[in-house]
Scaffold this motif. Structure first.
Motif, PDB file in Angstrom:
ATOM      1  N   ASP A   1       0.837  -1.202   0.000  1.00 30.21           N
ATOM      2  CA  ASP A   1       0.000   0.000   0.000  1.00 30.21           C
ATOM      3  C   ASP A   1       0.871   1.250   0.000  1.00 30.21           C
ATOM      4  OD1 ASP A   1      -2.371  -1.413   0.031  1.00 30.21           O
ATOM      5  OD2 ASP A   1      -2.436  -1.521   2.209  1.00 30.21           O
ATOM      6  N   VAL A   2       0.716   2.040  -1.022  1.00 29.04           N
ATOM      7  CA  VAL A   2       1.436   3.302  -1.133  1.00 29.04           C
ATOM      8  C   VAL A   2       0.393   4.388  -1.371  1.00 29.04           C
ATOM      9  CG1 VAL A   2       3.060   4.649  -2.510  1.00 29.04           C
ATOM     10  CG2 VAL A   2       3.495   2.230  -2.095  1.00 29.04           C
ATOM     11  N   ASP A   3       0.444   5.453  -0.603  1.00 31.18           N
ATOM     12  CA  ASP A   3      -0.421   6.597  -0.849  1.00 31.18           C
ATOM     13  C   ASP A   3       0.270   7.448  -1.907  1.00 31.18           C
ATOM     14  OD1 ASP A   3      -2.011   8.803  -0.930  1.00 31.18           O
ATOM     15  OD2 ASP A   3      -1.842   9.278   1.222  1.00 31.18           O
ATOM     16  N   TRP A   4      -0.084   7.220  -3.161  1.00 25.86           N
ATOM     17  CA  TRP A   4       0.600   7.868  -4.273  1.00 25.86           C
ATOM     18  C   TRP A   4       0.413   9.384  -4.258  1.00 25.86           C
ATOM     19  CZ3 TRP A   4       4.309   5.260  -6.317  1.00 25.86           C
ATOM     20  CH2 TRP A   4       4.240   3.871  -6.309  1.00 25.86           C
ATOM     21  N   ASN A   5      -0.605   9.878  -3.545  1.00 25.57           N
ATOM     22  CA  ASN A   5      -0.801  11.331  -3.434  1.00 25.57           C
ATOM     23  C   ASN A   5       0.308  11.992  -2.618  1.00 25.57           C
ATOM     24  OD1 ASN A   5      -3.242  11.413  -4.904  1.00 25.57           O
ATOM     25  ND2 ASN A   5      -4.328  10.652  -3.109  1.00 25.57           N
ATOM     26  N   THR A   6       1.001  11.224  -1.803  1.00 25.00           N
ATOM     27  CA  THR A   6       2.070  11.801  -0.980  1.00 25.00           C
ATOM     28  C   THR A   6       3.443  11.675  -1.639  1.00 25.00           C
ATOM     29  OG1 THR A   6       2.479   9.739   0.240  1.00 25.00           O
ATOM     30  CG2 THR A   6       0.800  11.244   1.131  1.00 25.00           C
ATOM     31  N   VAL A   7       3.525  10.983  -2.764  1.00 25.22           N
ATOM     32  CA  VAL A   7       4.801  10.815  -3.461  1.00 25.22           C
ATOM     33  C   VAL A   7       5.049  12.053  -4.315  1.00 25.22           C
ATOM     34  CG1 VAL A   7       6.101   9.405  -5.096  1.00 25.22           C
ATOM     35  CG2 VAL A   7       4.572   8.303  -3.445  1.00 25.22           C
ATOM     36  N   ASP A   8       6.102  12.794  -3.980  1.00 22.75           N
ATOM     37  CA  ASP A   8       6.408  14.085  -4.609  1.00 22.75           C
ATOM     38  C   ASP A   8       7.539  13.924  -5.624  1.00 22.75           C
ATOM     39  OD1 ASP A   8       7.040  16.674  -5.285  1.00 22.75           O
ATOM     40  OD2 ASP A   8       7.305  17.369  -3.216  1.00 22.75           O
ATOM     41  N   CYS A   9       7.186  13.973  -6.888  1.00 19.77           N
ATOM     42  CA  CYS A   9       8.174  13.769  -7.960  1.00 19.77           C
ATOM     43  C   CYS A   9       9.116  14.950  -8.148  1.00 19.77           C
ATOM     44  CB  CYS A   9       7.463  13.442  -9.274  1.00 19.77           C
ATOM     45  SG  CYS A   9       6.699  11.814  -9.269  1.00 19.77           S
ATOM     46  N   SER A  10       8.905  16.032  -7.412  1.00 18.99           N
ATOM     47  CA  SER A  10       9.835  17.165  -7.511  1.00 18.99           C
ATOM     48  C   SER A  10      11.050  16.976  -6.601  1.00 18.99           C
ATOM     49  CB  SER A  10       9.131  18.475  -7.170  1.00 18.99           C
ATOM     50  OG  SER A  10       8.812  18.533  -5.790  1.00 18.99           O
ATOM     51  N   ILE A  11      10.981  16.006  -5.697  1.00 18.77           N
ATOM     52  CA  ILE A  11      12.129  15.727  -4.821  1.00 18.77           C
ATOM     53  C   ILE A  11      13.201  15.021  -5.654  1.00 18.77           C
ATOM     54  CG2 ILE A  11      12.925  14.442  -2.797  1.00 18.77           C
ATOM     55  CD1 ILE A  11      10.117  14.847  -1.613  1.00 18.77           C
ATOM     56  N   LEU A  12      14.429  15.479  -5.522  1.00 18.12           N
ATOM     57  CA  LEU A  12      15.520  14.959  -6.345  1.00 18.12           C
ATOM     58  C   LEU A  12      15.794  13.485  -6.065  1.00 18.12           C
ATOM     59  CD1 LEU A  12      18.033  17.922  -5.909  1.00 18.12           C
ATOM     60  CD2 LEU A  12      16.285  17.625  -7.658  1.00 18.12           C
ATOM     61  N   LEU A  13      15.981  12.730  -7.144  1.00 16.74           N
ATOM     62  CA  LEU A  13      16.451  11.349  -7.032  1.00 16.74           C
ATOM     63  C   LEU A  13      17.945  11.394  -6.736  1.00 16.74           C
ATOM     64  CD1 LEU A  13      14.870   9.899 -10.303  1.00 16.74           C
ATOM     65  CD2 LEU A  13      13.908   9.796  -8.020  1.00 16.74           C
ATOM     66  N   ILE A  14      18.468  10.347  -6.132  1.00 18.58           N
ATOM     67  CA  ILE A  14      19.916  10.249  -5.918  1.00 18.58           C
ATOM     68  C   ILE A  14      20.404   8.969  -6.586  1.00 18.58           C
ATOM     69  CG2 ILE A  14      21.806  10.103  -4.259  1.00 18.58           C
ATOM     70  CD1 ILE A  14      20.013  11.553  -2.237  1.00 18.58           C
ATOM     71  N   PHE A  15      21.426   9.118  -7.424  1.00 17.20           N
ATOM     72  CA  PHE A  15      22.052   7.988  -8.099  1.00 17.20           C
ATOM     73  C   PHE A  15      23.516   7.896  -7.684  1.00 17.20           C
ATOM     74  CE2 PHE A  15      18.488   8.753 -10.824  1.00 17.20           C
ATOM     75  CZ  PHE A  15      18.215   7.563 -11.471  1.00 17.20           C
ATOM     76  N   VAL A  16      24.028   6.673  -7.615  1.00 18.58           N
ATOM     77  CA  VAL A  16      25.469   6.470  -7.490  1.00 18.58           C
ATOM     78  C   VAL A  16      25.971   6.088  -8.875  1.00 18.58           C
ATOM     79  CG1 VAL A  16      25.471   5.839  -5.041  1.00 18.58           C
ATOM     80  CG2 VAL A  16      25.160   4.049  -6.754  1.00 18.58           C
TER      81      VAL A  16
ATOM     82  N   GLY B   1      27.231   1.565 -14.800  1.00 21.12           N
ATOM     83  CA  GLY B   1      26.255   2.613 -15.080  1.00 21.12           C
ATOM     84  C   GLY B   1      25.764   3.264 -13.803  1.00 21.12           C
ATOM     85  N   LYS B   2      24.626   3.946 -13.887  1.00 21.34           N
ATOM     86  CA  LYS B   2      24.065   4.641 -12.726  1.00 21.34           C
ATOM     87  C   LYS B   2      23.066   3.734 -12.017  1.00 21.34           C
ATOM     88  CE  LYS B   2      22.995   7.874 -15.630  1.00 21.34           C
ATOM     89  NZ  LYS B   2      23.000   8.936 -16.570  1.00 21.34           N
TER      90      LYS B   2
ATOM     91  N   LEU C   1      26.027  11.051  -7.973  1.00 17.96           N
ATOM     92  CA  LEU C   1      27.275  11.154  -7.238  1.00 17.96           C
ATOM     93  C   LEU C   1      28.457  10.770  -8.126  1.00 17.96           C
ATOM     94  CD1 LEU C   1      26.283   9.564  -3.792  1.00 17.96           C
ATOM     95  CD2 LEU C   1      26.204  11.959  -4.478  1.00 17.96           C
ATOM     96  N   THR C   2      29.610  11.324  -7.834  1.00 17.87           N
ATOM     97  CA  THR C   2      30.832  10.970  -8.558  1.00 17.87           C
ATOM     98  C   THR C   2      31.267   9.565  -8.143  1.00 17.87           C
ATOM     99  OG1 THR C   2      32.303  11.787  -6.842  1.00 17.87           O
ATOM    100  CG2 THR C   2      31.567  13.399  -8.519  1.00 17.87           C
ATOM    101  N   PRO C   3      32.169   8.941  -8.891  1.00 14.31           N
ATOM    102  CA  PRO C   3      32.682   7.629  -8.463  1.00 14.31           C
ATOM    103  C   PRO C   3      33.336   7.692  -7.076  1.00 14.31           C
ATOM    104  CG  PRO C   3      33.223   8.006 -10.764  1.00 14.31           C
ATOM    105  CD  PRO C   3      32.649   9.298 -10.235  1.00 14.31           C
ATOM    106  N   GLU C   4      34.013   8.791  -6.775  1.00 13.41           N
ATOM    107  CA  GLU C   4      34.656   8.935  -5.461  1.00 13.41           C
ATOM    108  C   GLU C   4      33.604   9.034  -4.354  1.00 13.41           C
ATOM    109  OE1 GLU C   4      37.178   9.943  -8.720  1.00 13.41           O
ATOM    110  OE2 GLU C   4      35.351  10.991  -8.140  1.00 13.41           O
TER     111      GLU C   4
END
Length: 121
Positions: free
Chosen positions: A64-79, A84-85, A110-113
């Motif tokens: 169960d996920v309340d999709w109304n509370t999921v904010d797509c403007s919040i930045l994703l974080i990738f390593v 690849g990423k 994020l950078t490789p370091e």
């Protein structure tokens, strides 16, 4: 810029475990705050097959996920890995974006370091 976004460093974060390692999301956010950088737009259409498989395979997203509370403007974080990423923060945002037809999402990569710094194991 990443410093234009208000990062919640007080919120406890879980480490993220994947095939490529275990990553400390809290540490990643601390690195981003300490060293602001450009926000990148992740092209969901170009990477749709990868993201759709990645999100659809995650059993947790079927809870169960309340999709109304999921904010797509919040930045994703990738390593950044040799292969690849890898997203370490924002799986529900990716899922909502694909469900609602968004083409891009804002992200920090994020950078490789830095990736080595946030890798726990």
């Amino acid at each position: 810029m990443s410093n234009e976004f208000e990062w919640d460093l007080a919120r406890p974060e879980k480490t993220v475990e994947g095939f490529d390692g275990i990553f400390d999301v809290q540490k990643a956010k601390q690195l981003i705050v300490a060293k602001p950088r450009e926000v990148e737009e992740i092209d969901l259409v170009k990477n749709e097959t990868y993201f759709r498989t990645y999100v659809d395979d995650d059993v947790k997203l079927k809870e169960d996920v309340d999709w109304n509370t999921v904010d797509c403007s919040i930045l994703l974080i990738f390593v950044r890995l040799p292969t690849g990423k890898l997203e370490i923060d924002g799986k529900h945002r990716l899922a909502k974006a694909m469900m609602t037809g968004l083409y891009t999402l804002p992200a920090i990569i994020l950078t490789p370091e830095e990736t080595a710094e946030v890798e726990v194991f």
